[in-house]
Design a protein around this motif. Structure first.
Motif, short mmCIF file in Angstrom:
data_model
loop_
_atom_site.label_atom_id
_atom_site.label_comp_id
_atom_site.label_asym_id
_atom_site.label_seq_id
_atom_site.Cartn_x
_atom_site.Cartn_y
_atom_site.Cartn_z
N SER A 1 -3.77 10.62 2.00
CA SER A 1 -3.89 10.27 0.45
C SER A 1 -3.25 8.94 0.27
CB SER A 1 -2.85 11.38 -0.03
OG SER A 1 -2.65 10.84 -1.56
N LEU A 2 -3.93 8.28 -0.48
CA LEU A 2 -3.86 6.93 -0.71
C LEU A 2 -3.48 6.61 -2.19
CD1 LEU A 2 -5.96 5.06 1.95
CD2 LEU A 2 -3.30 5.59 2.09
N ASP A 3 -2.80 5.68 -2.52
CA ASP A 3 -2.67 5.29 -3.92
C ASP A 3 -3.79 4.11 -4.00
OD1 ASP A 3 -0.48 6.49 -4.94
OD2 ASP A 3 0.98 5.21 -4.02
N THR B 1 -8.29 -7.01 -18.32
CA THR B 1 -7.35 -6.01 -17.87
C THR B 1 -6.10 -6.86 -17.14
OG1 THR B 1 -8.46 -6.25 -15.65
CG2 THR B 1 -9.16 -4.49 -17.08
N GLU B 2 -5.00 -6.03 -17.01
CA GLU B 2 -3.61 -6.64 -16.63
C GLU B 2 -3.49 -5.99 -15.14
OE1 GLU B 2 -0.58 -5.35 -19.25
OE2 GLU B 2 -1.56 -6.59 -20.95
N GLY B 3 -2.65 -6.84 -14.52
CA GLY B 3 -2.33 -6.70 -13.19
C GLY B 3 -3.28 -7.01 -11.89
N VAL B 4 -4.32 -7.96 -12.24
CA VAL B 4 -5.34 -8.05 -11.60
C VAL B 4 -4.79 -9.04 -10.16
CG1 VAL B 4 -7.46 -9.27 -10.89
CG2 VAL B 4 -7.14 -7.90 -13.06
N VAL B 5 -5.00 -8.79 -8.92
CA VAL B 5 -4.35 -9.42 -7.77
C VAL B 5 -5.83 -10.31 -7.13
CG1 VAL B 5 -3.54 -9.30 -5.68
CG2 VAL B 5 -2.70 -7.72 -7.65
N ASP B 6 -6.95 -9.73 -7.19
CA ASP B 6 -7.82 -10.32 -6.37
C ASP B 6 -9.06 -9.65 -6.83
OD1 ASP B 6 -9.04 -12.29 -4.76
OD2 ASP B 6 -8.70 -11.01 -2.93
N VAL B 7 -10.32 -10.27 -6.55
CA VAL B 7 -11.52 -9.82 -6.40
C VAL B 7 -12.24 -9.87 -5.29
CG1 VAL B 7 -13.73 -10.18 -7.70
CG2 VAL B 7 -11.72 -10.13 -9.00
N ILE B 8 -13.31 -9.09 -4.96
CA ILE B 8 -14.13 -9.04 -3.71
C ILE B 8 -15.52 -9.03 -4.16
CG2 ILE B 8 -14.34 -7.91 -1.41
CD1 ILE B 8 -11.60 -6.52 -1.65
N VAL B 9 -16.02 -10.31 -3.68
CA VAL B 9 -17.47 -10.25 -3.93
C VAL B 9 -18.07 -10.50 -3.03
CG1 VAL B 9 -19.14 -11.60 -5.38
CG2 VAL B 9 -17.07 -10.91 -6.25
N TYR B 10 -19.37 -9.77 -2.50
CA TYR B 10 -20.30 -9.92 -1.37
C TYR B 10 -21.52 -10.56 -1.74
CZ TYR B 10 -17.03 -6.53 0.67
OH TYR B 10 -16.05 -6.00 1.13
N PRO B 11 -21.81 -11.86 -0.94
CA PRO B 11 -23.10 -12.47 -1.46
C PRO B 11 -24.40 -11.80 -1.03
CG PRO B 11 -22.06 -13.16 0.90
CD PRO B 11 -20.99 -12.14 0.23
N PHE C 1 -15.37 -5.57 -6.23
CA PHE C 1 -14.09 -4.70 -6.14
C PHE C 1 -13.08 -5.52 -6.74
CE2 PHE C 1 -17.07 -3.60 -3.04
CZ PHE C 1 -17.15 -1.97 -3.00
N VAL C 2 -12.35 -4.92 -7.86
CA VAL C 2 -11.11 -5.41 -8.19
C VAL C 2 -9.71 -4.80 -7.88
CG1 VAL C 2 -10.17 -6.30 -10.36
CG2 VAL C 2 -12.48 -6.03 -10.33
N GLU C 3 -9.01 -5.60 -7.30
CA GLU C 3 -7.70 -5.17 -6.69
C GLU C 3 -6.68 -5.43 -7.74
OE1 GLU C 3 -5.69 -3.39 -3.24
OE2 GLU C 3 -7.82 -4.00 -3.46
N TYR C 4 -5.75 -4.42 -7.81
CA TYR C 4 -4.78 -4.41 -8.80
C TYR C 4 -3.34 -4.45 -7.98
CZ TYR C 4 -8.07 -4.01 -12.79
OH TYR C 4 -9.14 -4.35 -13.43
N GLU C 5 -2.23 -4.64 -8.86
CA GLU C 5 -0.98 -4.77 -8.26
C GLU C 5 -0.45 -3.45 -7.87
OE1 GLU C 5 1.25 -6.92 -11.13
OE2 GLU C 5 1.54 -5.28 -12.59
N SER C 6 -1.04 -2.44 -8.66
CA SER C 6 -0.43 -1.19 -8.53
C SER C 6 -1.60 0.11 -8.87
CB SER C 6 0.79 -0.61 -9.34
OG SER C 6 0.49 -0.79 -10.85
N HIS C 7 -1.45 1.34 -8.45
CA HIS C 7 -2.29 2.16 -8.70
C HIS C 7 -2.32 2.69 -10.23
CE1 HIS C 7 -4.59 6.01 -8.61
NE2 HIS C 7 -3.52 6.81 -9.43
N ARG C 8 -1.04 2.35 -10.96
CA ARG C 8 -0.96 2.42 -12.23
C ARG C 8 -1.73 1.51 -13.22
NH1 ARG C 8 1.50 4.72 -16.46
NH2 ARG C 8 2.36 3.49 -18.26
N ALA C 9 -1.83 0.14 -12.62
CA ALA C 9 -2.51 -0.77 -13.22
C ALA C 9 -4.06 -0.60 -13.05
CB ALA C 9 -2.12 -2.09 -12.68
N ALA C 10 -4.60 -0.22 -11.99
CA ALA C 10 -5.81 0.18 -11.90
C ALA C 10 -6.10 1.41 -12.66
CB ALA C 10 -6.08 0.31 -10.27
#
Length: 475
Positions: A137-139, A165-175, A188-197
């Motif tokens: 199980s993963l957060d 949105t709040e808590g955005v850490v990074d965005v992953i984009v593929y060419p 793919f948008v990476e957030y600082e926590s599961h709650r923020a996501a």
């Protein structure tokens, strides 16, 4: 705390009889010294355990437990899961009636204990004829955002997501595979926590939210598979993405051999990504450091260690959907917020099984319908902008899989024969045109069906299973 423990035990005691009652839970707490509190539809045993100092255990220490009998509780479950190691926290999901909801989360104090629990307790017969399922199980802190304009750059997408949105850490984009100046239409948008996501998903999920005038699709991203350190220490294969379609296996081999000639054993390229196999692990690790970010034929490549796929458990037992260019393997993980398994494709019950028996309706796939009121706004979308969980058939999964990997669609060729009792039996041959090696691009099951639909489903499932088996590392 004693009163809280007694109250929690009382909830269970209301629907129990005999030895399985309030006294059993109180006895468990007395024996272990753990506290028990019920809140927000779940009952927490421990978290932290008695005498615990410091922060909670890190990611990867928790397992998801499914298919728990509804009348089974901590006094029976905790002793079973203690066999794998020290429990930090046991969370049993509860109904208002006092029954459990059939699943729980068990957090151990170390990752090794969690892995051992999966190894010894997955498919464990907890009661006669009742088998539980146990997996990691993963957060989840990452969201999938689809239907993004393909001309948008990473910085534009990152800035826009931070605005809404709040808590955005990074965005992953593929060419895009054919035009590196464009993206693939998703990120793919990476957030600082599961709650923020989760909060971001709740804000974006209604289906009417727009970015740059486009209605976007939002869902949980598929978490990357956790592979134990011992296994990863043996990997001597690199996963290389963002290659040009025109780049050949020979060119890739030559580029990776430049800093130390003769270290590459072989290269397997599929569209815009490849697997580079080395004779020795040390050379693979060094090559990863040297080659990551380098340009081959004008494309800046990304290089990581390939993650081995447990083909037997992932494909043959669970059949968890297709393979996405967003991950190096086939995955299946529960999502904490949803309380059920979320994966690259939700566990799918296919209409056709490998024994050739045909079932006209999948038994596990829930078919929900909603009223179509006059005036409801409909938005045209491509099926390829959806996630694999929207598909229930193997044929659709195969088509989706090929599209996500920038392959040409699969081609089906129908053949027939006659059985001894005069029945017409059918089988499909499947051709995957984008696989360069002709000997590995054609798939035909060894079973015949009596219906066209059954034959097509069987052939598609056979092809997906074979694609997993013929290559130890998939992207």
């Amino acid at each position: 705390m004693h009163e809280e423990n007694k109250a929690a035990a009382n909830v269970c005691g209301k629907i129990r009889s005999g030895t399985q009652n309030e006294a059993a839970l109180l006895a468990l707490m007395e024996k272990t010294g753990y506290s028990m509190v019920q809140e927000n539809g779940q009952r927490k045993f421990g978290g932290p355990p008695p005498g615990w100092e410091g922060p909670p255990p890190p990611r990867g220490c928790e397992v998801f437990v499914g298919k728990i009998p509804r009348d089974m509780y901590e006094d029976e479950l905790v002793p079973v899961f203690e066999r794998a190691g020290k429990i930090y926290e046991f969370r049993l999901m509860m109904e208002f009636s006092g029954e459990n909801r059939g699943y729980a989360f068990v957090m151990y104090t170390t990752k090794e204990e969690a892995q051992l629990a999966i190894k010894i307790l997955n498919n464990y017969e907890i009661r006669p004829g009742k088998f539980i399922g146990v997996c990691v199980s993963l957060d989840n802190c990452r969201l999938f955002i689809g239907a993004i304009p393909k001309e948008k750059k990473k910085e534009e997408i990152l800035n826009e997501m931070k605005k809404v949105t709040e808590g955005v850490v990074d965005v992953i984009v593929y060419p895009n595979a054919t035009d590196k100046t464009k993206n693939r239409g998703f990120a793919f948008v990476e957030y600082e926590s599961h709650r923020a996501a989760a909060m971001a998903r709740r804000r974006l999920i209604p289906g009417t939210f727009q970015l740059w005038g486009h209605t976007i699709q939002v869902d949980w991203a598929d978490p990357e598979k956790e592979v134990d350190e011992e296994t990863m220490q043996k990997v001597k294969v690199l996963y290389v993405r963002n290659l040009m379609i025109s780049t050949t296996e020979e060119t890739i081999k030559a580029e990776f051999n430049k800093f130390k000639p003769g270290i590459v054993e072989r290269v397997k390229k599929l569209r815009d990504y490849a697997f580079v196999h080395f004779f020795h692990r040390d050379d693979a690790v060094t090559a990863m450091s040297v080659m990551n970010g380098k340009c081959i034929d004008g494309a800046s490549i990304e290089v990581t260690l390939a993650k081995p796929v447990n083909k037997e458990s992932t494909w043959k037992q669970h059949f968890n959907g297709q393979i996405s260019p967003s991950s190096e393997n086939v995955l299946g993980f529960p999502n904490k917020e949803d309380g059920h398994q979320k994966s690259l494709g939700k566990p799918v019950s296919l209409p056709v099984h490998l024994n050739g028996q045909h079932s006209p309706v999948p038994t596990e796939v829930e078919r929900c319908t909603y009223p179509f009121f006059p005036g409801i706004k409909l938005t045209p979308i491509s099926m390829y902008s959806l996630k694999s969980s929207h598909f229930s058939s193997a044929a659709m999964h195969l088509d989706y899989f090929c599209n996500k990997n920038n392959w040409a669609p699969p081609e089906y060729y129908l053949y027939s024969t006659t059985s001894q009792d005069g029945k017409i039996l059918l089988v499909y041959k499947v051709l995957i045109p984008s696989i360069a090696d002709a000997s590995q691009s054609v798939f035909m099951p060894d079973k015949l069906c009596t219906t066209v639909e059954g034959a097509k489903e069987l052939a598609a499932q056979f092809t997906l299973l074979h694609l997993a088996n013929c290559t130890p590392y998939l992207a």
